[in-house]
Write an enzyme that holds these catalytic residues in place. Sequence first.
Site, PDB file in Angstrom:
ATOM      1  CE1 TYR A 174      -4.746  -2.065   4.397  1.00  0.00           C
ATOM      2  CE2 TYR A 174      -3.179   0.728   4.020  1.00  0.00           C
ATOM      3  CZ  TYR A 174      -4.510  -0.506   4.119  1.00  0.00           C
ATOM      4  OH  TYR A 174      -4.301  -1.166   2.648  1.00  0.00           O
TER       5      TYR A 174
ATOM      6  CB  SER B  21      -1.081  -0.308   1.079  1.00  0.00           C
ATOM      7  OG  SER B  21      -1.165   1.390   1.436  1.00  0.00           O
TER       8      SER B  21
END
Length: 576
Positions: A461, A448
Amino acid sequence: MTAAPLYVTATDGQRLAVYTEGRADAPTLLLVHGYPDNATVWDALAEELSGTYRIVRYDVRGAGRSTAPDRRSGYLVDQLGEDLLTVADAVSPDRPVHVVGHDWGAIQAWHAVTEPAYAERLASLTAVSGPNLDHAGHWLQKAPDGVRNVLRQFVRSTYIGFFSTPGVPEAAWLSGIGGLALSGLERIGGGPHERARRSTRDYLNGLELYRANMLRRFTRPVERRTSVPVQALAPTHDAFMIDQVQSNAGRWAEDFRFHRFQGGHWSVRSRPVPIAARIRAFVDEIESGAPRPRRALTAQQARRHGGAFAGQLAVVTGAGSGIGRAVSFELAERGTRVIAVDIDEDAASRTAYLCGHLTPGSDFRKVDVGDAEAMEKLAAWVRSEHGVPDLVVNNAGIGVAGPFLETSERDWDRVVRVNLWGVVNGCRAFAPLLVDAGGGGRIVNTASAAAFIPSRVFGPYATTKAAVLMLSRTLRGELAGRGVSVTAVCPGLINTGIIDNAHLSGMGKETAAKKRLNRLYRLRGYTPEKAATRIVNAIENDPEIVPVTAEAHLGLALSRFAPKALSRGARLAPPL
């Protein structure tokens, strides 16, 4: 290869030296060599396969112990295709043969399988480092994979012009200079170091192959299609050919497979084990009599099914929704068989069903990627039922957001289990398969932009995604020498619906927080489909990192050149 040859007479009277070994009661593999070789180039591969199959190889006209035509027209590819069928009829009159061709042997074998009258006599073709000349001519003229790739191939094909020059290549071979240059080229990709058993006659006669065929086929290509099952094997360090010239054949064959493996142009001598494994799996699948997927392509599909992913097998986790689902569709549209994996069985099934309409042979499996044993079983099942994959996309992931002090141990366990261990388990399960298959495969891990853009509310995350990024970079270095590439994909704000299933801690009422985040993603307007196209286009070129959106590109640049600016930005509350 010590046995005396059997001589078969070609349609124009040439005598072809044919050699037979292996099991007389087994399927016949007909091996066709290239230039400037003779049938001895197959010694190592024949040794690998003779215990399972009946092995037949022959010296093509002008090479080895076969006779040579007096005229250049005797080397036309139409005549070479007739030679192949003549040998097949002589050695296996009652049963179709499986053809394996290398270099010019693959070229003439391709010509034979695209001749409708020959189809019933040929059970399959495995082509190593050799395309159909007409297919290559169409590819060069229409540049479906871009002008850049045409130029890359042009550079690798300069030897064709040299071989077509009267007298000059003959002088190079006779003086020994050509032999020295060829020895150097053979070493590219870890090629053979032993001296090839070639004669001056092999070098000189084979030049007529280029002079009789290349200009005609490249400038006036015709459409040649085939219903014969074909697999094309492309070494990663082929000095003479890029992948796309061979994978382009996916638009011309109803039943097509394309596999890369680590090695050089003469891997049939230097790396026979991975080639033998691919041949064995392919031939056994055909001999089993199981129904084989065939495609009836529209003109638009045919154009796309000729790219670098044509005929390949991909495993995609998290394929039931979002980026995983979009990547599955993008790959299937380009001719890839997709194994859709998701913890939601119905979602995985729907993805596979739709992929199957684009490329037959897709399948699905319900798997929890955080379960290491389940992932090992998945890899074993894929290998048993579909073969070794060419591409593994470890994409499954979940969202967790909230300040560190508000995030529970349970949330940490869950996000680490799926986002990090899911990727670790995928790499551990499939990387050995890709290595054992001889390399050439790809692993793609979804990280990400959060991996390099710190945020005060995406700590859990971002931590897992940063770990995935570093895992991918270190694994890329480790597996490079084994022929397996690893790429990390770093999307930015993609409207995937991940927020709906995310757990948000310490951000007020969870429903309201999700609405605010979803609104941000919708305003960004970057769809999973757009991301999938960008990802698949990028991984064809084997990058280390693929930043997808503009913010991902910017964040990666800042992380390298202005890390303090990113650190200061992490103190700000996001606009939620």
